[in-house]
Scaffold this motif. Structure first.
Motif, PDB file in Angstrom:
ATOM      1  N   TYR A 125       0.803  -1.201  -0.016  1.00 11.19           N
ATOM      2  CA  TYR A 125       0.059  -0.200   0.099  1.00 11.19           C
ATOM      3  C   TYR A 125       0.822   1.335   0.093  1.00 11.19           C
ATOM      4  N   TYR A 134       0.782   5.430   0.974  1.00 10.42           N
ATOM      5  CA  TYR A 134      -0.052   6.452   1.619  1.00 10.42           C
ATOM      6  C   TYR A 134       0.960   7.823   1.550  1.00 10.42           C
ATOM      7  N   GLN A 152      -3.056   0.290  -4.122  1.00 14.99           N
ATOM      8  CA  GLN A 152      -2.659  -0.893  -3.533  1.00 14.99           C
ATOM      9  C   GLN A 152      -2.342  -1.879  -4.457  1.00 14.99           C
ATOM     10  N   PHE A 212      -4.805   7.421   1.586  1.00 18.75           N
ATOM     11  CA  PHE A 212      -4.453   6.271   0.812  1.00 18.75           C
ATOM     12  C   PHE A 212      -4.109   6.553  -0.685  1.00 18.75           C
TER      13      PHE A 212
END
Lengths: 110, 113
Positions: free
Chosen positions: B33, B35, B48, B45
Motif C-alpha cells: 500500500y 500512503y 494498493q 491512501f
C-alpha cells in the motif's frame, strides 16, 4: 464508505495520569480495527488488531477494547515516552485498503 | 524494525521533475500500500497492489503511478511535481489474508522546491 473519527484531537497528561482515546468507526462489515503509534517524521508502528466486539488486547501500559461502533485505547500510568500520535484504522469487508482516522496527539509531561 | 524498507529516506527536487520512490515489503507479504501524509495531515491512501496486480485506488493524482514487480517490491512514480506534492510518502505491506495488519516503512520525505 468506511470512515474513522478520533477524539480528542490532542491530549495532554501528567506522568501517571491515566486516560482513554476514542476511535469511532463506520464500516460495512468489520474485517479488523487496528491501532498504531506514530512518532514525528516516522512511519506508523503497529500496536494492536481487534476483530470483534468485546475483544481486548494489552501491551505494557496500553489496552485496546472494541465495541460495534467504537474502540478505546486506554493508557494506564503513562510515561513521557508514550508521547506520540495514536492512529486508528479499519478495514471493511468490501474495501481493500486501511482507512485511517486523523489521530490523537498525546503529550505526557514529566 | 517493521521489515518494510523504503528508499530514499529524503528527496529534494524541483517543480516539474519526476521521481521514483521504492519499497521492499516484509518477506512473504503480497500486498503493498502507498500512503501520503502532508504536514499535520492524516494518512491518505493512494494505491494498493497485491501480487503484482492493482487492487484498489484512492485519491491518487493522474501524475502519480505505481507498480509492483515480480519480486514484490513496488515503486511509486511522481511526475510533473508541484510544491503541494511535498509530503511524507509511506509504503506498507500485509500478508495475503484479508484480516492481517499492515506494517509501515519509515517513509520517504519528498521536498519539492
Amino acid at each position: 464508505e468506511d470512515q474513522v473519527t478520533q477524539s480528542p484531537e490532542a491530549l495532554r497528561l501528567q506522568e501517571g495520569e491515566s486516560s482513554s482515546l476514542n476511535c469511532s468507526y463506520t464500516v460495512s462489515g468489520l474485517r479488523g480495527l487496528f491501532w498504531y503509534r506514530q512518532d514525528p517524521g516516522k512511519g506508523p508502528e503497529f500496536l494492536f488488531t481487534l476483530y470483534s466486539a468485546g475483544e481486548e488486547k494489552e501491551k505494557e501500559r496500553l489496552k485496546a477494547t472494541l465495541t460495534k461502533k467504537e474502540s478505546f485505547l486506554h493508557i494506564t500510568a503513562p510515561k513521557p515516552e508514550d508521547s506520540a500520535t495514536y492512529l486508528c484504522a479499519v478495514r471493511g469487508n468490501y474495501g481493500q485498503n486501511f482507512v485511517f482516522g486523523p489521530g490523537t496527539r498525546l503529550s505526557v509531561l514529566p | 524494525d517493521s521489515g518494510v524498507t523504503q528508499t530514499p529516506k529524503h528527496l529534494i527536487t524541483a517543480t516539474g521533475q519526476r521521481v521514483t520512490l521504492r519499497c521492499s515489503p516484509r518477506s512473504g507479504d503480497l500486498s503493498v500500500y502507498w500512503y501520503q501524509q502532508s504536514l499535520d495531515q492524516g494518512l491518505q491512501f493512494l494505491i494498493q497492489y497485491y501480487n503484482g496486480e492493482e487492487r484498489a485506488k484512492g485519491n491518487i493524482l493522474e501524475r502519480f503511478s505505481a507498480q509492483q514487480f515480480p519480486d514484490l517490491h513496488s515503486e511509486l512514480n511522481l511526475s510533473s511535481l508541484e510544491l503541494g506534492d511535498s509530503a511524507l510518502y509511506f509504503c506498507a505491506s500485509s500478508g495475503g489474508q484479508g484480516r492481517a495488519e499492515a506494517f509501515f516503512g519509515q517513509g520517504t520525505r519528498l521536498t519539492v522546491v
